[in-house]
Design a protein around this motif. Structure first.
Motif, PDB file in Angstrom:
ATOM      1  N   VAL A  41       0.867  -1.180   0.000  1.00 36.94           N
ATOM      2  CA  VAL A  41       0.000   0.000   0.000  1.00 36.94           C
ATOM      3  C   VAL A  41       0.905   1.231   0.000  1.00 36.94           C
ATOM      4  O   VAL A  41       1.696   1.429   0.927  1.00 36.94           O
ATOM      5  N   LEU A  42       0.809   2.022  -1.065  1.00 40.61           N
ATOM      6  CA  LEU A  42       1.595   3.249  -1.169  1.00 40.61           C
ATOM      7  C   LEU A  42       0.761   4.408  -0.629  1.00 40.61           C
ATOM      8  O   LEU A  42      -0.286   4.746  -1.185  1.00 40.61           O
ATOM      9  N   HIS A  43       1.229   5.005   0.473  1.00 34.35           N
ATOM     10  CA  HIS A  43       0.594   6.198   1.026  1.00 34.35           C
ATOM     11  C   HIS A  43       1.291   7.406   0.386  1.00 34.35           C
ATOM     12  O   HIS A  43       2.416   7.751   0.757  1.00 34.35           O
ATOM     13  N   THR A  67      -1.639  -0.977  -4.206  1.00 33.85           N
ATOM     14  CA  THR A  67      -2.746  -0.136  -3.775  1.00 33.85           C
ATOM     15  C   THR A  67      -2.215   1.246  -3.413  1.00 33.85           C
ATOM     16  O   THR A  67      -1.204   1.365  -2.713  1.00 33.85           O
ATOM     17  N   VAL A  68      -2.869   2.291  -3.915  1.00 35.28           N
ATOM     18  CA  VAL A  68      -2.402   3.663  -3.705  1.00 35.28           C
ATOM     19  C   VAL A  68      -3.445   4.444  -2.904  1.00 35.28           C
ATOM     20  O   VAL A  68      -4.640   4.401  -3.219  1.00 35.28           O
ATOM     21  N   PHE A  69      -2.981   5.140  -1.865  1.00 29.82           N
ATOM     22  CA  PHE A  69      -3.856   5.957  -1.032  1.00 29.82           C
ATOM     23  C   PHE A  69      -3.423   7.411  -1.129  1.00 29.82           C
ATOM     24  O   PHE A  69      -2.267   7.745  -0.870  1.00 29.82           O
ATOM     25  N   HIS A  70      -4.359   8.289  -1.516  1.00 29.40           N
ATOM     26  CA  HIS A  70      -4.115   9.729  -1.565  1.00 29.40           C
ATOM     27  C   HIS A  70      -4.838  10.382  -0.386  1.00 29.40           C
ATOM     28  O   HIS A  70      -6.056  10.559  -0.417  1.00 29.40           O
ATOM     29  N   PRO A  71      -4.124  10.746   0.665  1.00 30.63           N
ATOM     30  CA  PRO A  71      -4.774  11.270   1.871  1.00 30.63           C
ATOM     31  C   PRO A  71      -5.219  12.731   1.721  1.00 30.63           C
ATOM     32  O   PRO A  71      -4.757  13.440   0.828  1.00 30.63           O
ATOM     33  N   ARG A  72      -6.081  13.162   2.629  1.00 30.05           N
ATOM     34  CA  ARG A  72      -6.482  14.566   2.692  1.00 30.05           C
ATOM     35  C   ARG A  72      -5.477  15.388   3.493  1.00 30.05           C
ATOM     36  O   ARG A  72      -5.517  16.612   3.478  1.00 30.05           O
ATOM     37  N   SER A  73      -4.629  14.691   4.238  1.00 36.91           N
ATOM     38  CA  SER A  73      -3.615  15.346   5.082  1.00 36.91           C
ATOM     39  C   SER A  73      -4.270  16.271   6.105  1.00 36.91           C
ATOM     40  O   SER A  73      -3.902  17.424   6.261  1.00 36.91           O
ATOM     41  N   GLY A  74      -5.226  15.736   6.831  1.00 38.91           N
ATOM     42  CA  GLY A  74      -5.867  16.514   7.878  1.00 38.91           C
ATOM     43  C   GLY A  74      -7.278  16.005   8.142  1.00 38.91           C
ATOM     44  O   GLY A  74      -7.663  14.959   7.607  1.00 38.91           O
ATOM     45  N   PRO A  75      -8.033  16.700   8.968  1.00 40.77           N
ATOM     46  CA  PRO A  75      -7.701  17.985   9.611  1.00 40.77           C
ATOM     47  C   PRO A  75      -6.694  17.829  10.751  1.00 40.77           C
ATOM     48  O   PRO A  75      -6.814  16.917  11.578  1.00 40.77           O
ATOM     49  N   GLY A  76      -5.709  18.706  10.783  1.00 46.83           N
ATOM     50  CA  GLY A  76      -4.680  18.678  11.812  1.00 46.83           C
ATOM     51  C   GLY A  76      -3.734  17.497  11.646  1.00 46.83           C
ATOM     52  O   GLY A  76      -3.940  16.602  10.823  1.00 46.83           O
ATOM     53  N   PHE A  77      -2.656  17.509  12.439  1.00 43.40           N
ATOM     54  CA  PHE A  77      -1.703  16.403  12.375  1.00 43.40           C
ATOM     55  C   PHE A  77      -2.365  15.105  12.814  1.00 43.40           C
ATOM     56  O   PHE A  77      -2.117  14.037  12.244  1.00 43.40           O
ATOM     57  N   ASP A  78      -3.233  15.189  13.805  1.00 41.44           N
ATOM     58  CA  ASP A  78      -3.933  13.980  14.254  1.00 41.44           C
ATOM     59  C   ASP A  78      -4.764  13.391  13.116  1.00 41.44           C
ATOM     60  O   ASP A  78      -4.846  12.172  12.970  1.00 41.44           O
ATOM     61  N   GLY A  79      -5.358  14.261  12.315  1.00 40.50           N
ATOM     62  CA  GLY A  79      -6.114  13.781  11.164  1.00 40.50           C
ATOM     63  C   GLY A  79      -5.220  13.105  10.144  1.00 40.50           C
ATOM     64  O   GLY A  79      -5.615  12.115   9.513  1.00 40.50           O
ATOM     65  N   CYS A  80      -4.002  13.646   9.966  1.00 37.55           N
ATOM     66  CA  CYS A  80      -3.034  13.009   9.040  1.00 37.55           C
ATOM     67  C   CYS A  80      -2.739  11.583   9.498  1.00 37.55           C
ATOM     68  O   CYS A  80      -2.733  10.650   8.691  1.00 37.55           O
ATOM     69  N   VAL A  81      -2.487  11.439  10.777  1.00 33.78           N
ATOM     70  CA  VAL A  81      -2.149  10.116  11.306  1.00 33.78           C
ATOM     71  C   VAL A  81      -3.359   9.195  11.240  1.00 33.78           C
ATOM     72  O   VAL A  81      -3.256   8.042  10.812  1.00 33.78           O
ATOM     73  N   ARG A  82      -4.514   9.708  11.660  1.00 35.60           N
ATOM     74  CA  ARG A  82      -5.698   8.867  11.761  1.00 35.60           C
ATOM     75  C   ARG A  82      -6.096   8.269  10.403  1.00 35.60           C
ATOM     76  O   ARG A  82      -6.369   7.075  10.299  1.00 35.60           O
ATOM     77  N   GLU A  83      -6.108   9.091   9.347  1.00 34.46           N
ATOM     78  CA  GLU A  83      -6.556   8.571   8.057  1.00 34.46           C
ATOM     79  C   GLU A  83      -5.577   7.540   7.494  1.00 34.46           C
ATOM     80  O   GLU A  83      -5.985   6.541   6.901  1.00 34.46           O
ATOM     81  N   ASN A  84      -4.284   7.749   7.707  1.00 31.88           N
ATOM     82  CA  ASN A  84      -3.303   6.764   7.237  1.00 31.88           C
ATOM     83  C   ASN A  84      -3.327   5.503   8.090  1.00 31.88           C
ATOM     84  O   ASN A  84      -3.192   4.392   7.567  1.00 31.88           O
ATOM     85  N   ALA A  85      -3.508   5.685   9.403  1.00 33.29           N
ATOM     86  CA  ALA A  85      -3.565   4.523  10.293  1.00 33.29           C
ATOM     87  C   ALA A  85      -4.770   3.644   9.962  1.00 33.29           C
ATOM     88  O   ALA A  85      -4.682   2.402  10.004  1.00 33.29           O
ATOM     89  N   GLU A  86      -5.891   4.263   9.612  1.00 29.49           N
ATOM     90  CA  GLU A  86      -7.073   3.488   9.245  1.00 29.49           C
ATOM     91  C   GLU A  86      -6.792   2.601   8.040  1.00 29.49           C
ATOM     92  O   GLU A  86      -7.191   1.431   7.987  1.00 29.49           O
ATOM     93  N   VAL A 109       4.470  11.295  10.383  1.00 27.21           N
ATOM     94  CA  VAL A 109       3.211  10.569  10.221  1.00 27.21           C
ATOM     95  C   VAL A 109       3.446   9.069  10.336  1.00 27.21           C
ATOM     96  O   VAL A 109       2.704   8.346  11.010  1.00 27.21           O
ATOM     97  N   ALA A 110       4.498   8.574   9.677  1.00 27.82           N
ATOM     98  CA  ALA A 110       4.779   7.133   9.704  1.00 27.82           C
ATOM     99  C   ALA A 110       5.111   6.659  11.114  1.00 27.82           C
ATOM    100  O   ALA A 110       4.613   5.616  11.568  1.00 27.82           O
ATOM    101  N   LEU A 111       5.936   7.412  11.826  1.00 26.72           N
ATOM    102  CA  LEU A 111       6.357   6.982  13.162  1.00 26.72           C
ATOM    103  C   LEU A 111       5.198   7.015  14.153  1.00 26.72           C
ATOM    104  O   LEU A 111       5.057   6.116  14.991  1.00 26.72           O
ATOM    105  N   GLU A 112       4.356   8.036  14.073  1.00 28.86           N
ATOM    106  CA  GLU A 112       3.219   8.100  14.987  1.00 28.86           C
ATOM    107  C   GLU A 112       2.202   7.007  14.654  1.00 28.86           C
ATOM    108  O   GLU A 112       1.621   6.389  15.557  1.00 28.86           O
ATOM    109  N   THR A 113       1.999   6.733  13.362  1.00 31.96           N
ATOM    110  CA  THR A 113       1.115   5.628  12.976  1.00 31.96           C
ATOM    111  C   THR A 113       1.655   4.307  13.497  1.00 31.96           C
ATOM    112  O   THR A 113       0.917   3.484  14.049  1.00 31.96           O
ATOM    113  N   GLY A 114       2.957   4.093  13.316  1.00 31.54           N
ATOM    114  CA  GLY A 114       3.572   2.865  13.813  1.00 31.54           C
ATOM    115  C   GLY A 114       3.419   2.716  15.318  1.00 31.54           C
ATOM    116  O   GLY A 114       3.150   1.620  15.828  1.00 31.54           O
TER     117      GLY A 114
END
Length: 423
Positions: A41-43, A67-86, A109-114
Motif C-alpha cells: 500500500v503506497l501512502h 494499492t495507492v492511497f491519496h490522503p487529505r492530510s488533515g484535519p490537523g496532524f492527528d487527522g493526518c495520522v488517523r486517516e493513514n492509520a485506518e 506521520v509514519a512513526l506516529e502511525t507505527g
C-alpha cells in the motif's frame, strides 16, 4: 503462504512520480516489493488535496497491483495520522517503510502511525549534512520566494533540521542509508546513542531497463542531468558545467558539447549564465525528460557530469554507467564512495569551496576536470573498457533486485517482518 503486507509512506504524488531521486527510488522499490509477492500500500503523502477532494479518497489499485492511497492530510496532524492509520489497519500492513525528504512530515506521520498500531517503522534517510549546510544559506520569505538567510536564520535552520532528523533516527526501528558515508553522518547526528540500528543498503536500479551501448569513438557529448533543476539552490552545479564547457572550448580543437537535462523554477538563470559566458552555442537545453526516455539520453552521451555536492547516493550515475556512459564525478559525498567501490576513482574530480553568487558551495576543480575529460578523450578505448567492467559489477551488486532482497533479508533477521518476507 501469503507474504506480509508492506505500507510505504512516501514523499510521492503517485506511482508515476519521477520529480526527484527520492520519488524515483520509491516507485522502483514499491514495484519491486510487489513483484516479490508482497501486498503493498503506497501512502502518497505528497499528493495534492485536490486528489482526495475530487477523486476517490479510498485506496485504489494502481500499476503492478500496488494499492495507492491519496490522503487529505488533515484535519490537523492527528487527522493526518488517523486517516493513514485506518488504511494501514484495514490492509493489515505488518511494517511501514518511510521514505521522506528533509521536511520531516512523512517520517512524523509514519512513526506516529507505527506507535499507535504497534507496527515497526523503517526510515530511509538521504539528507546529508552537505545539503543542510547549503540549504541553511537560503530562507523562505513566502511559500514561493527564497531569499538570502541571515546568520540567525542559518543557525535556526540547522538546529531545527538537526533536531527533527535526530528524532527520526532515534524513533525508527531501523534506519536505512545508501552509503557508509551516510551511516557515519547518522551516527554523528545521534550523538549519545549507538547507531546499531542503521543499515547501509544502496538504492539499486532496475538493470533490465538499461543496456550497454557500444561507443566505438569519442564524440564529445557531455550530459548534466538532474531530475530537478533548481538554479536558486545552485547546489546541482549547473553553472559549473557551463564554465567547464566554456573552458574546454578555449582549447584548440575542442569537440565537446553539453546537454543539460532538467526543469524547474527559473531555468532562465542557467540559460542567461551560459549566454554571458559565450558558451550558449555549445550548450543544449533538453528540459525535463520522462523516466522511460532516459536510456536513450544516456546512450547519446559519452560522459555524464556529476558535479553536485548534494549526492548521498547517485542513481543517475548508475543508470548512465549501465549504458556505457562515462561518469565524471565530484569527489565529495556518497557518489564518490560508489565510484571507488566500482573501481572508478580515476574519474573523480577533486573538490574546492567556491562562491556562486551569495552562496558558498563545493565544486569540482575545473582544471582537474579538464585533465580528466582530456584523458577520457585521448584514452577512449581504455576508459570504455574500464567503464564496461564497472557496469558489470554494478549490475551484479547494485541492482534493484539484489539490494531489495538484501534489505528484506536484514529486516527479517532483525525480527521486524515475518518469515514470508522474501523469495
Amino acid at each position: 503462504m501469503r507474504k506480509p503486507c508492506i505500507g510505504v509512506y512516501a514523499h510521492v504524488s503517485s506511482l508515476d512520480d519521477s520529480f526527484g531521486g527520492v520519488e524515483v527510488f520509491t516507485t522502483r522499490l514499491v514495484s519491486q516489493l510487489a513483484k516479490l509477492g508482497h501486498p503493498v500500500v503506497l501512502h502518497a503523502l505528497a499528493s495534492t488535496l485536490g486528489t482526495a477532494v475530487h477523486g476517490a479518497r479510498e485506496p485504489s489499485p494502481g500499476r503492478d497491483g500496488v494499492t495507492v492511497f491519496h490522503p487529505r492530510s488533515g484535519p490537523g496532524f492527528d487527522g493526518c495520522v488517523r486517516e493513514n492509520a485506518e488504511v494501514s489497519l484495514r490492509h493489515d500492513e505488518q511494517i511501514i517503510f518511510a521514505l521522506g525528504i528533509r521536511d520531516p512530515h512523512v517520517y512524523q506521520v509514519a512513526l506516529e502511525t507505527g506507535r499507535r498500531l504497534g507496527r515497526p517503522v523503517v526510515s530511509f534517510v538521504y539528507n546529508s549534512l552537505n545539503e543542510r549546510l547549503f540549504r541553511a544559506q537560503l530562507a523562505n520569505r513566502t511559500n514561493y520566494l527564497l531569499g538570502v538567510a541571515s546568520e540567525e536564520e542559518r543557525t535556526e535552520f540547522l538546529a531545527a533540521t538537526h533536531d527533527s532528523l535526530r528524532r527520526t533516527l532515534r524513533a525508527s526501528d531501523l534506519v536505512v542509508v545508501p552509503t557508509d558515508y551516510m551511516r557515519g553522518e547518522a551516527a554523528g547526528v545521534l550523538g549519545d546513542t549507538l547507531a546499531a540500528h542503521t543499515l547501509v543498503n544502496f538504492h539499486g536500479v532496475p538493470t533490465g531497463e538499461f543496456t550497454l551501448v557500444p561507443r566505438p569513438e569519442y564524440r564529445g557529448t557531455l550530459l548534466h542531468l538532474s531530475r530537478m533543476m533548481y538554479p536558486q539552490a545552485l547546489s546541482k552545479n549547473f553553472l559549473w558545467s557551463c564554465r567547464l564547457i566554456d573552458r574546454l572550448h578555449q582549447r584548440d580543437g575542442a569537440v565537446e558539447r553539453l546537454t543539460l537535462v532538467g526543469a524547474g523554477r527559473d531555468d532562465h538563470v542557467v540559460r542567461d549564465y551560459a549566454g554571458r559566458l559565450g558558451a550558449a552555442g555549445a550548450v543544449d537545453f533538453a528540459g525535463a525528460v520522462p523516466q522511460h526516455d532516459l536510456p536513450r539520453v544516456y546512450a547519446q552521451s559519452d560522459v555524464l557530469l556529476c558535479p553536485s555536492m548534494m549526492e548521498s547516493s547517485c542513481q543517475s550515475l548508475l543508470e548512465a554507467l549501465l549504458t556505457g556512459c562515462v561518469p565524471v564525478v565530484l569527489d565529495f559525498g556518497g557518489s564518490a564512495e560508489v565510484m571507488r567501490r566500482l573501481g572508478l576513482k580515476d574519474l573523480l574530480v577533486s573538490p574546492v569551496e567556491a562562491q556562486e553568487g551569495p552562496f558558498t558551495t563545493v565544486v569540482p576543480r575545473i582544471e582537474h576536470a579538464v585533465e580528466i575529460i582530456t584523458m577520457v578523450r585521448q584514452e577512449w578505448d581504455r576508459v570504455t573498457r574500464l567503464v564496461a567492467r564497472a557496469a558489470a559489477t554494478a549490475a551484479e551488486e547494485l541492482s534493484l533486485e539484489r539490494t531489495t532482497d538484501e534489505l528484506l533479508g536484514e529486516v527479517r533477521r532483525r525480527g521486524l517482518l515475518g518469515a514470508g518476507g522474501s523469495r
